[in-house]
Structures are given as C-alpha cells and as structure tokens.
Enzyme design. Structure first.
Site, short mmCIF file in Angstrom:
data_model
loop_
_atom_site.label_atom_id
_atom_site.label_comp_id
_atom_site.label_asym_id
_atom_site.label_seq_id
_atom_site.Cartn_x
_atom_site.Cartn_y
_atom_site.Cartn_z
N GLY A 38 10.37 1.08 -1.99
CA GLY A 38 8.93 0.38 -2.05
C GLY A 38 8.54 0.36 -0.60
CD GLN B 97 7.97 -2.29 4.42
OE1 GLN B 97 7.61 -1.93 3.29
NE2 GLN B 97 9.07 -2.12 4.99
CB CYS C 298 13.54 -4.31 4.29
SG CYS C 298 11.96 -4.12 4.71
CG LEU C 299 12.42 1.93 3.45
CD1 LEU C 299 10.96 2.42 3.08
CD2 LEU C 299 13.31 2.72 3.75
CG HIS D 38 11.64 -6.54 -0.44
ND1 HIS D 38 12.69 -6.80 0.30
CD2 HIS D 38 10.69 -5.81 0.29
CE1 HIS D 38 12.81 -5.96 1.18
NE2 HIS D 38 11.52 -5.50 1.49
CD GLU D 39 8.14 -3.16 -0.69
OE1 GLU D 39 7.38 -3.27 0.34
OE2 GLU D 39 9.44 -3.05 -0.85
CG HIS E 159 7.08 -6.33 3.33
ND1 HIS E 159 7.50 -6.51 4.73
CD2 HIS E 159 7.81 -5.66 2.70
CE1 HIS E 159 8.57 -6.05 4.59
NE2 HIS E 159 9.05 -5.31 3.52
ZN ZN Z 1 10.69 -4.33 2.88
#
Ligand code: ZN
Length: 170
Positions: free
Chosen positions: A46, A51, A88-89, A130-131, A134
């Site tokens: 995701g 991000q 998380c990226l 999670h997304e 963000h």
């Molecule tokens: Zn993340």
C-alpha cells in the site's frame, strides 16, 4: 509513468493532513499511476500520496489480489480485532505490533470519481486502516504496542506479514 521518491520518517510532510480530491485531472491520473508503479517497485502492499510528498487523499493498495485505487477514502464500518506486525515503506527496516479491526469497509471514489465501496479482512483490512491513517498524518509507529523492532528476514516466516510483498520492504 515514473517511480517517485518515498518520503521517510522524520520528513514533516508525513505528519500533515492530506486534502480531498475534487476532480480527476490529468495530473491526478498521473499521480495514481506513478503511485502504483512506486508501490510495486518498493514491493509494498500500500502507498498513500503523502508518502511521495503529495498532500492529496489518494491511496493505492495491492495485497496480491490486484490494485485497489481509493480516492477520498473513508472507513464506514469495522468489526473484530487483529493484532500483528505492521511495517511501512516510510519506516524502512522496522516493524511493530499494531491492533486493527479484522474487517473494514471503505467508501471511496475510483479513478473516474465514481463512488464505490470495498471491504476486506485480515491483511487487506489492516492495509485500509494503515493507508487511510496516512491521510490524517498518522504513522503506525504512534500506535505500536511494544517496541519498534528491526526487521530480520528470517522472522517473516512466522509472522502475519509473511506475505511476499512485505518481505521486500526491508
Ligand atoms: Zn505506511
């Protein structure tokens, strides 16, 4: 299409709230397509626009069942509970335990700005939470129970996120 730079923890933009999308301009279409390419390149499941440094309410997710594009997503229903590792990226090489609902239903617009609903359990439910967090400027690290751990490749064998897409986050 092009791969965009993923912002990492410490970059202030990750704590900012993203703005709603009013229309699907060519620029927004390009952003969606770049986000998908960036997510796949990083082997994540995701990615939120913030991000890649853009404060727009756009999320892309693929837990291995094909891409899901969420414009202006809202969680409209949740149930149950799951407790497991999350990564998380934007927080590379780390993971932590987070409790999330086990079922999540989302209302969003698609890339044609048509409203639709999509739901999921387990990893997909976790990815929705999670997304979408963000977009509010929230990282999972603010919700972890216990320490933020370094990811070691071997650990993945036993964990929720043994999904191959997640291994690539390291
Ligand atoms: Zn993340």
């Amino acid at each position: 299409m092009s791969i965009r730079t993923i912002r990492v923890e410490g970059d202030e933009i990750l704590n900012k709230k993203s703005k709603p999308i009013k229309e699907m301009t060519a620029r927004n279409k390009q952003l969606v397509s770049d986000m998908l390419e960036t997510m796949y390149d990083a082997q994540g499941v995701g990615l939120a626009a913030v991000q890649v440094g853009i404060l727009k309410r756009i999320v892309v997710i693929d837990v291995g069942e094909g891409p899901i594009i969420l414009i202006n997503p809202e969680i409209i229903e949740t149930s149950g509970e799951q407790c497991g590792y999350e990564g998380c990226l934007s927080v590379p090489g780390k993971r932590g335990i987070v409790t999330r609902p086990n079922y999540v239903k989302v209302r969003a617009q698609n890339e044609n700005m048509e409203t639709y609903e999509v739901d999921g359990t387990e990893l997909l439910a976790r990815a929705f939470c999670h997304e979408i967090a963000h977009l509010e400027g929230e990282l999972y690290t603010s919700r972890i129970e216990g320490p933020l751990e370094d990811v070691e490749y071997d650990d993945y064998e036993d964990e929720d996120f043994e999904d191959e897409d997640f291994e690539g986050e390291e």
